[in-house]
Design an enzyme around this catalytic site. Structure first.
Site, PDB file in Angstrom:
ATOM      1  N   GLU A 170       0.775  -1.190  -0.059  1.00 23.76           N
ATOM      2  CA  GLU A 170      -0.095  -0.009  -0.007  1.00 23.76           C
ATOM      3  C   GLU A 170       0.863   1.116  -0.149  1.00 23.76           C
ATOM      4  O   GLU A 170       0.573   2.237  -0.613  1.00 23.76           O
ATOM      5  CB  GLU A 170      -0.924  -0.071   1.149  1.00 23.76           C
ATOM      6  CG  GLU A 170      -2.163  -1.171   1.173  1.00 23.76           C
ATOM      7  CD  GLU A 170      -2.959  -0.847   0.118  1.00 23.76           C
ATOM      8  OE1 GLU A 170      -2.975   0.159  -0.838  1.00 23.76           O
ATOM      9  OE2 GLU A 170      -3.802  -1.852  -0.414  1.00 23.76           O
ATOM     10  N   ASP A 182      -9.537   5.719  -2.522  1.00 24.70           N
ATOM     11  CA  ASP A 182      -8.590   6.063  -3.242  1.00 24.70           C
ATOM     12  C   ASP A 182      -8.890   6.625  -4.511  1.00 24.70           C
ATOM     13  O   ASP A 182     -10.170   6.933  -4.750  1.00 24.70           O
ATOM     14  CB  ASP A 182      -7.612   4.893  -3.648  1.00 24.70           C
ATOM     15  CG  ASP A 182      -8.064   3.824  -4.760  1.00 24.70           C
ATOM     16  OD1 ASP A 182      -9.583   3.726  -4.954  1.00 24.70           O
ATOM     17  OD2 ASP A 182      -7.495   3.189  -5.474  1.00 24.70           O
ATOM     18  N   TYR A 226      -6.577   6.862   3.812  1.00 21.55           N
ATOM     19  CA  TYR A 226      -6.727   5.905   2.619  1.00 21.55           C
ATOM     20  C   TYR A 226      -5.831   4.713   3.223  1.00 21.55           C
ATOM     21  O   TYR A 226      -6.530   3.559   3.279  1.00 21.55           O
ATOM     22  CB  TYR A 226      -6.544   6.062   1.300  1.00 21.55           C
ATOM     23  CG  TYR A 226      -5.974   4.985   0.734  1.00 21.55           C
ATOM     24  CD1 TYR A 226      -7.196   4.100   0.087  1.00 21.55           C
ATOM     25  CD2 TYR A 226      -4.783   4.272   0.611  1.00 21.55           C
ATOM     26  CE1 TYR A 226      -6.960   2.804  -0.604  1.00 21.55           C
ATOM     27  CE2 TYR A 226      -4.684   3.095  -0.147  1.00 21.55           C
ATOM     28  CZ  TYR A 226      -5.490   2.506  -0.667  1.00 21.55           C
ATOM     29  OH  TYR A 226      -5.430   1.306  -1.439  1.00 21.55           O
TER      30      TYR A 226
END
Length: 383
Positions: A49, A150, A132
């Site tokens: 991520e 996102d 996020y």
DNA sequence: TAGCCGTGGGG
DNA sequence: TCCCCAAGGCT
């Protein structure tokens, strides 16, 4: 405005059901993604991520493999020197991510016993983890219900509801709509499904609405306007900055490098010495040279485009004087070790230009020797 | 809040 | 060639 021709209410679970069914059939197979039925590894999810922030899957894949190979567990990464992390990150961009990645690994070891927390608020408090990423880790790695928004989700939602207000103004509305659609079960799969949809079907340009599992629900599609969303605020134009850099090469091929300040642009990364980058070219660039030497200006300029400005870098090259005292904060790096240094792409271009200059010079000298053994002068190249 | 912060690929 | 864009965060 006409009502959408959907016949469904978007508050019903129909959307998430259709999306999850599509995901089960068409999901991407990604290195950091758990197989169906398997439990995701929080370390792998977190690492991916962070790397995927504003970065394409294609660009991330090789870096992810390298990082996981070198630091298979969180504790390995936490124990690594920051410079080793920066070296491996070099080329991926947004280097504060690498600094925060390292700081985050240490913090999770210290505060959380090496285990990523499942609470969004705790994740959010870790360096490099914002709204996020916290939601993504909570949902994907821990199976929590979290609202994951996102860029893909913003695009999908803005089309689904034909949201006319521009980004970033529309973020609050988009988040609220995403919240309404997010199911209580499989929130992690729902998030990844939204991202896969955004990547494969609901793409920024030329969305493939004919293949879209949500086409029946999509207001923008019904209006034939899918490609118009999301509407975005106009962006500022990109200024040009000018800079100078100095490629100093020792007889054995070693090159003089220094480290940039720890924060800010290319923070903590290596560079060849140079001056500040200004809106106008420096009139006396040689006064910025790290040492006195026979500096020669390379033809052309190294150009590089950053997020908020474009750079034109004028590179000077010189052979290091034999009597040279290495300037403070600088060190020579052997030619064969340059590739492994924490050099950002811009500096790799500058180093390549400097090396090409010396290689070309050597080649010319060889040619002269071969064809004009008397040392006769030869016209300079005119490219 | 809006500016800062990289890079490479694709249309 | 140029512009747009990509699983954002920090200040």
């Amino acid at each position: 405005m006409e009502p959408p021709l959907t016949g469904y209410s978007l508050s019903e679970p129909s959307v998430s059901r259709a999306l999850l069914a599509w995901y089960d059939a068409h999901r991407r197979d990604l290195p950091w993604r758990a197989k169906p039925g398997e439990q995701a590894d929080p370390y792998a999810v977190w690492l991916s991520e962070i790397m995927l922030q504003q970065t394409t899957v294609t660009a991330v894949k090789p870096y992810y493999a390298t990082f996981l190979g070198q630091w298979p567990r969180l504790e390995d990464l936490a124990a690594a020197p920051l410079d080793a992390v920066l070296r491996q990150w070099a080329g991926l961009g947004y280097y504060s991510r690498a600094r925060n990645l390292h700081a985050c690994a240490i913090m999770v070891m210290q505060r959380h016993g090496g285990v990523f927390p499942a609470e969004e608020s705790l994740l959010r408090a870790l360096p490099g983890i914002g709204a996020y990423t916290a939601a993504a880790i909570a949902a994907i790695a821990h199976g929590r219900r979290a609202v994951v928004v996102d860029g893909n989700v913003e695009r999908v939602i803005s089309r689904l509801f034909a949201i006319e207000s521009p980004l970033p103004e529309a973020k609050a509305v988009i988040r609220a709509e995403t919240d309404r659609l997010t199911p209580n079960e499989r929130a992690g799969d729902f998030a990844q499904a939204m991202m896969d949809l955004g990547s494969m079907i609901c793409t920024p340009r030329q969305p493939q609405c004919l293949l879209c599992p949500l086409a029946a629900f999509c207001v923008a599609k019904a209006e034939g306007r899918a490609g118009e969303f999301p509407i975005k605020a106009p962006k500022r134009e990109k200024p040009i900055r000018h800079g100078v850099a100095f490629f100093l090469r020792r007889g054995d091929g070693a090159v003089l490098l220094t480290r940039r300040p720890a924060r800010g642009l290319l923070g903590g990364m290596m560079e060849i010495p140079g001056g500040a980058w200004n809106e106008t070219p420096d009139l006396e660039p040689l006064r910025l040279a790290p040492v006195a030497a026979d500096w020669q200006r390379l033809e052309g300029e190294v150009t590089h485009v950053f997020t908020h400005f474009a750079l034109r870098l004028s590179v000077y090259a010189a052979k290091a004087p034999s009597t040279l005292k290495v300037p403070d904060g600088c060190r020579f790096v052997a030619e064969e070790d340059l590739d492994a240094e924490a050099l950002p792409s811009l500096m790799r271009k500058a180093v390549a230009a400097g090396r090409a200059f010396f290689a070309d010079k050597q080649e010319r000298a060889g040619e002269r020797k071969k064809r004009w053994p008397n040392g006769e002068a030869r016209n300079s190249r005119s490219n």
